[in-house]
Design a protein around this motif. Structure first.
Motif, short mmCIF file in Angstrom:
data_model
loop_
_atom_site.label_atom_id
_atom_site.label_comp_id
_atom_site.label_asym_id
_atom_site.label_seq_id
_atom_site.Cartn_x
_atom_site.Cartn_y
_atom_site.Cartn_z
N VAL A 118 -16.38 2.15 -37.51
CA VAL A 118 -17.70 2.76 -37.72
C VAL A 118 -18.70 2.08 -36.79
O VAL A 118 -18.74 0.84 -36.74
CB VAL A 118 -18.15 2.62 -39.19
N ARG A 119 -19.48 2.86 -36.06
CA ARG A 119 -20.49 2.29 -35.17
C ARG A 119 -21.67 1.78 -35.99
O ARG A 119 -22.19 2.48 -36.86
CB ARG A 119 -20.97 3.34 -34.16
N ARG A 120 -22.06 0.56 -35.73
CA ARG A 120 -23.16 -0.08 -36.45
C ARG A 120 -24.17 -0.62 -35.45
O ARG A 120 -23.83 -0.92 -34.31
CB ARG A 120 -22.65 -1.23 -37.30
N GLN A 121 -25.41 -0.76 -35.93
CA GLN A 121 -26.45 -1.36 -35.11
C GLN A 121 -26.66 -2.79 -35.56
O GLN A 121 -26.52 -3.11 -36.74
CB GLN A 121 -27.74 -0.57 -35.22
N ALA A 122 -26.99 -3.65 -34.59
CA ALA A 122 -27.23 -5.06 -34.91
C ALA A 122 -28.47 -5.53 -34.18
O ALA A 122 -28.68 -5.21 -33.01
CB ALA A 122 -26.03 -5.90 -34.49
N THR A 123 -29.30 -6.28 -34.89
CA THR A 123 -30.48 -6.90 -34.30
C THR A 123 -30.23 -8.39 -34.25
O THR A 123 -29.88 -8.99 -35.27
CB THR A 123 -31.74 -6.59 -35.13
N THR A 124 -30.39 -8.98 -33.08
CA THR A 124 -30.10 -10.40 -32.88
C THR A 124 -31.27 -11.05 -32.18
O THR A 124 -31.91 -10.44 -31.32
CB THR A 124 -28.84 -10.56 -32.01
N ILE A 125 -31.55 -12.29 -32.55
CA ILE A 125 -32.53 -13.10 -31.84
C ILE A 125 -31.75 -13.99 -30.87
O ILE A 125 -30.89 -14.77 -31.29
CB ILE A 125 -33.36 -13.97 -32.80
N ILE A 126 -32.00 -13.85 -29.58
CA ILE A 126 -31.39 -14.69 -28.56
C ILE A 126 -32.30 -15.90 -28.38
O ILE A 126 -33.38 -15.79 -27.79
CB ILE A 126 -31.22 -13.94 -27.21
N ALA A 127 -31.88 -17.06 -28.92
CA ALA A 127 -32.73 -18.25 -28.93
C ALA A 127 -32.70 -18.96 -27.58
O ALA A 127 -31.63 -19.13 -26.99
CB ALA A 127 -32.27 -19.20 -30.02
N ASP A 128 -33.88 -19.36 -27.12
CA ASP A 128 -33.94 -20.20 -25.93
C ASP A 128 -34.64 -21.53 -26.23
O ASP A 128 -34.78 -22.37 -25.36
CB ASP A 128 -34.60 -19.49 -24.75
N ASN A 129 -35.04 -21.72 -27.49
CA ASN A 129 -35.63 -22.98 -27.91
C ASN A 129 -35.42 -23.14 -29.41
O ASN A 129 -35.63 -22.19 -30.17
CB ASN A 129 -37.13 -23.01 -27.59
N VAL A 130 -34.98 -24.32 -29.83
CA VAL A 130 -34.79 -24.62 -31.25
C VAL A 130 -35.41 -25.99 -31.50
O VAL A 130 -35.12 -26.94 -30.79
CB VAL A 130 -33.30 -24.64 -31.64
N ILE A 131 -36.27 -26.06 -32.52
CA ILE A 131 -36.88 -27.34 -32.89
C ILE A 131 -36.43 -27.66 -34.31
O ILE A 131 -36.63 -26.85 -35.23
CB ILE A 131 -38.42 -27.29 -32.80
N PHE A 132 -35.83 -28.84 -34.48
CA PHE A 132 -35.35 -29.29 -35.78
C PHE A 132 -36.54 -29.85 -36.57
O PHE A 132 -37.21 -30.76 -36.09
CB PHE A 132 -34.30 -30.38 -35.60
N LEU A 133 -36.77 -29.36 -37.78
CA LEU A 133 -37.90 -29.80 -38.59
C LEU A 133 -37.47 -30.55 -39.84
O LEU A 133 -38.30 -31.03 -40.58
CB LEU A 133 -38.76 -28.60 -39.00
N SER A 134 -36.18 -30.64 -40.11
CA SER A 134 -35.71 -31.36 -41.29
C SER A 134 -34.37 -32.01 -40.99
O SER A 134 -33.90 -31.98 -39.86
CB SER A 134 -35.60 -30.42 -42.49
N ASP A 135 -33.76 -32.58 -42.00
CA ASP A 135 -32.48 -33.29 -41.91
C ASP A 135 -32.68 -34.67 -41.32
O ASP A 135 -32.56 -34.88 -40.13
CB ASP A 135 -31.43 -32.52 -41.11
N GLY A 136 -33.04 -35.60 -42.17
CA GLY A 136 -33.15 -36.98 -41.76
C GLY A 136 -34.33 -37.27 -40.87
O GLY A 136 -34.33 -38.24 -40.12
N GLY A 137 -35.34 -36.43 -40.91
CA GLY A 137 -36.53 -36.67 -40.11
C GLY A 137 -36.35 -36.37 -38.63
O GLY A 137 -37.19 -36.72 -37.81
N MET A 138 -35.24 -35.74 -38.25
CA MET A 138 -35.03 -35.41 -36.84
C MET A 138 -36.06 -34.38 -36.43
O MET A 138 -36.09 -33.28 -36.95
CB MET A 138 -33.62 -34.85 -36.61
N LYS A 139 -36.95 -34.72 -35.53
CA LYS A 139 -37.99 -33.81 -35.07
C LYS A 139 -37.97 -33.77 -33.56
O LYS A 139 -38.95 -34.03 -32.89
CB LYS A 139 -39.36 -34.24 -35.57
N GLU A 140 -36.83 -33.46 -33.00
CA GLU A 140 -36.69 -33.44 -31.55
C GLU A 140 -36.64 -32.01 -31.06
O GLU A 140 -36.08 -31.15 -31.71
CB GLU A 140 -35.40 -34.16 -31.13
N ARG A 141 -37.20 -31.84 -29.90
CA ARG A 141 -37.10 -30.54 -29.25
C ARG A 141 -35.84 -30.55 -28.43
O ARG A 141 -35.59 -31.47 -27.67
CB ARG A 141 -38.33 -30.35 -28.36
N VAL A 142 -35.03 -29.54 -28.61
CA VAL A 142 -33.76 -29.47 -27.89
C VAL A 142 -33.93 -28.60 -26.67
O VAL A 142 -34.55 -27.59 -26.69
CB VAL A 142 -32.66 -28.90 -28.82
#
Length: 142
Positions: A118-142
């Motif tokens: 069955v043909r389906r449609q998909a919407t995707t966000i192609i990320a070019d930047n991710v910033i971590f805001l949690s998990d052990g205080g990691m606040k680095e820009r990747v």
């Protein structure tokens, strides 16, 4: 000046082809729905995929913000794909379910055929930047 060019819709003419400037930009702030997976289709570069939930909240009724009324919430799920090699690998290794992330990228609309043909449609966000805001205080820009 760049923003002015976007707003004015200035264009360059190359022969009979008109090249207009346009923008496809998405900014999301939310929580990861499941640990990322990495997929690779034969002959193509690998991709890291995960889901991100964003929440919208509002108060129903005609009351002021400080008074009564019910609070409603809507959660929207976004499929995030990371193709950029360094970002793809760091995202796969360090992003975990429940992590709070800021994601920038572009929106992509596509089609695929599911396992029932069955043909389906998909919407995707192609990320070019991710910033971590949690998990052990990691606040680095990747």
């Amino acid at each position: 000046q760049v923003l002015r060019q976007f707003v004015r819709h200035e264009s360059d003419t190359v022969g009979s082809l008109v090249l207009e400037r346009s923008m496809n930009r998405v900014q999301l702030l939310g929580r990861v729905g499941q640990d990322p997976i990495m997929r690779q289709v034969e002959g193509k570069n690998p991709v890291t995929i995960f889901s991100l939930a964003t929440n919208e909240m509002w108060r129903t009724g005609e009351s002021d913000v400080n008074q009564g009324g019910d609070i409603s919430q809507k959660t929207t799920w976004h499929r995030i794909s990371v193709f950029r090699p360094g970002l793809r690998d760091v995202t796969y290794q360090y992003v975990k379910k429940g992590a709070r992330l800021y994601v920038e990228g572009k929106i992509d609309y596509g089609e695929y055929t599911d396992k029932n043909n069955v043909r389906r449609q998909a919407t995707t966000i192609i990320a070019d930047n991710v910033i971590f805001l949690s998990d052990g205080g990691m606040k680095e820009r990747v």
